[in-house]
Write an enzyme that holds these catalytic residues in place. Sequence first.
Site, mmCIF file in Angstrom:
data_model
loop_
_atom_site.group_PDB
_atom_site.id
_atom_site.type_symbol
_atom_site.label_atom_id
_atom_site.label_comp_id
_atom_site.label_asym_id
_atom_site.label_seq_id
_atom_site.Cartn_x
_atom_site.Cartn_y
_atom_site.Cartn_z
ATOM 1 N N GLU A 122 -6.249 1.667 11.279
ATOM 2 C CA GLU A 122 -4.784 1.678 11.278
ATOM 3 C C GLU A 122 -4.212 1.165 12.602
ATOM 4 O OE1 GLU A 122 -3.303 4.739 8.950
ATOM 5 O OE2 GLU A 122 -1.234 4.517 9.569
ATOM 6 N N TYR A 153 10.777 8.073 19.676
ATOM 7 C CA TYR A 153 9.421 8.608 19.763
ATOM 8 C C TYR A 153 8.813 8.297 21.138
ATOM 9 C CZ TYR A 153 4.488 9.245 18.425
ATOM 10 O OH TYR A 153 3.173 9.639 18.353
ATOM 11 N N SER A 213 -1.638 6.570 3.822
ATOM 12 C CA SER A 213 -2.470 5.569 4.511
ATOM 13 C C SER A 213 -3.811 6.171 4.936
ATOM 14 C CB SER A 213 -1.731 4.959 5.702
ATOM 15 O OG SER A 213 -1.341 5.950 6.618
ATOM 16 N N GLY A 225 5.510 10.460 4.649
ATOM 17 C CA GLY A 225 4.976 11.296 5.712
ATOM 18 C C GLY A 225 3.872 12.231 5.234
ATOM 19 N N ASP A 246 -4.068 12.845 10.909
ATOM 20 C CA ASP A 246 -4.075 12.552 9.473
ATOM 21 C C ASP A 246 -5.481 12.228 8.984
ATOM 22 O OD1 ASP A 246 -1.449 12.698 10.094
ATOM 23 O OD2 ASP A 246 -0.934 10.657 9.487
ATOM 24 N N HIS A 263 4.445 17.319 17.250
ATOM 25 C CA HIS A 263 4.588 16.606 18.525
ATOM 26 C C HIS A 263 3.718 17.241 19.603
ATOM 27 C CE1 HIS A 263 7.663 13.628 17.485
ATOM 28 N NE2 HIS A 263 8.139 14.539 16.662
HETATM 29 P P1 ADP Z 1 2.382 7.202 4.712
HETATM 30 O O1 ADP Z 1 3.334 8.092 5.437
HETATM 31 O O2 ADP Z 1 2.393 7.501 3.251
HETATM 32 O O3 ADP Z 1 1.028 7.187 5.320
HETATM 33 P P2 ADP Z 1 2.349 4.468 5.602
HETATM 34 O O4 ADP Z 1 3.417 3.475 5.748
HETATM 35 O O5 ADP Z 1 1.574 4.866 6.791
HETATM 36 O O6 ADP Z 1 2.985 5.723 4.850
HETATM 37 O O7 ADP Z 1 1.270 3.909 4.549
HETATM 38 C C1 ADP Z 1 1.680 3.381 3.318
HETATM 39 C C2 ADP Z 1 0.851 2.161 2.992
HETATM 40 O O8 ADP Z 1 -0.483 2.562 2.618
HETATM 41 C C3 ADP Z 1 1.373 1.407 1.796
HETATM 42 O O9 ADP Z 1 2.356 0.472 2.177
HETATM 43 C C4 ADP Z 1 0.116 0.726 1.265
HETATM 44 O O10 ADP Z 1 -0.186 -0.429 1.998
HETATM 45 C C5 ADP Z 1 -0.960 1.759 1.543
HETATM 46 N N1 ADP Z 1 -1.104 2.619 0.358
HETATM 47 C C6 ADP Z 1 -0.704 3.889 0.225
HETATM 48 N N2 ADP Z 1 -0.935 4.374 -1.021
HETATM 49 C C7 ADP Z 1 -1.497 3.362 -1.706
HETATM 50 C C8 ADP Z 1 -1.944 3.204 -3.042
HETATM 51 N N3 ADP Z 1 -1.830 4.192 -3.940
HETATM 52 N N4 ADP Z 1 -2.487 2.019 -3.395
HETATM 53 C C9 ADP Z 1 -2.599 1.026 -2.501
HETATM 54 N N5 ADP Z 1 -2.174 1.100 -1.238
HETATM 55 C C10 ADP Z 1 -1.621 2.242 -0.825
HETATM 56 MG MG MG Z 2 0.624 6.637 7.326
#
Ligand code: ADP
Ligand code: MG
Length: 378
Positions: free
Chosen positions: A159, A220, A127, A123, A171, A35
């Site tokens: 994003e 948040y 993405s 987390g 990230d 944070h």
């Molecule tokens: P995180 O905390 O893992 O970043 P998010 O909700 O930000 O979670 O991102 C997850 C999204 O990213 C999934 O719903 C999908 O759309 C995409 N994604 C992540 N991993 C994959 C993968 N292995 N193949 C395809 N899409 C993926």
């Molecule tokens: Mg994410």
Amino acid sequence: MSIEQDVVSLFHETYGGEPDIVVRAPGRVNLIGEHTDYNGGFVLPMAINRAMYIAVRYMGGEMVELVSGDFHHSAKFNLNDFEYQNPHWCEYIKGVAHALKQRGLPLKGWEGAMMGNVPRGSGLSSSAALELAAAKAFSEVSDFNWDPVDMAVVGQEAENNWVGVNCGIMDQMISSCAQAGHAYLLDCRSLEGQQVPLPEGLKIVILDTATRRGLVDSAYNERREQCEEAAAFFGCELLRDVSPEQFEARAEELPELTRKRARHVITEDVRTLAAAEAMRKGDGETLGRLMDESHISLRDDFEVSNDALNRMVAIARSQPGCLGARMTGAGFGGCAVALVKEGFEDAFTETVVARYKEESGLEPAVYVTEATQGAMRL
Ligand code: ADP
Ligand code: MG
């Protein structure tokens, strides 16, 4: 078989023939500095040994064709004519294409097979791994210069502006700029980063509580507002600019809640810089102690932990060989991270899993990780 081989097989089964290249971009864990990003402060993440892989064949032309081995699903779009469809995995790739096109970069088409082993929605930033792998694929195929910081911004724009998730820059910066064996001390205001070597003989262990943050957007936003309010009280735009001495001198004048929030952010910046210094000196004891203090501050002053995270941290902390542990990420669920002496990690994992299961009734996931390289062509 390795995931790299799997993704090549998937390519072969889907399109026939061989891919020209395979690209990889990692997920991440934040070791300390929580944070602090939106306060213009410091973070210390590292890229983990879990990543998104894309096997790519250069096609020229206007089409991008994709298959996702994890979603058993394919998609395609025209680089000169695409729009937002449903929020699903392909939108991250379109978002990257969109951000690259906005920079005036001429993009060429490709076929790609993708697979990843960053757990989704835990987390660990699956993405950002996806965005940076896509950016790497485009840069190789279209042969434009790879600027790691600008490509991180491309990922963030994808994003924020295309997918519609309001994330910071940490990230994408770590997925892009990481160096194997190092964490990355990032100044979130200037985007200047420094590679900080991980000390020998220490393991970073990620502990997923199997709880997920629910409706926390309001919490948040509330934290962000409280931080802005505190900064304004000190006549600054960002809490980053308020020194611990300035804070102490006038802390009593602040309402209690604002005071606690500001105290977390201001002390966390100090801890994050000290943690990087401890790492450079190979001082695991100090690094661990700073992680412990970070957790207490997030729990008591910033109030973004939850019972599962507190329980996980307490269990981790009571194991032999554990030098420190804290919640990591925005909070209210998700993962903790622990610093464990090498040689203890197997027993640590076994005991922590058993005890957490017994106490919470939840099934945790544990990842003993390593610091890997940022987005690259393999
Ligand atoms: P995180 O905390 O893992 O970043 P998010 O909700 O930000 O979670 O991102 C997850 C999204 O990213 C999934 O719903 C999908 O759309 C995409 N994604 C992540 N991993 C994959 C993968 N292995 N193949 C395809 N899409 C993926
Ligand atoms: Mg994410």
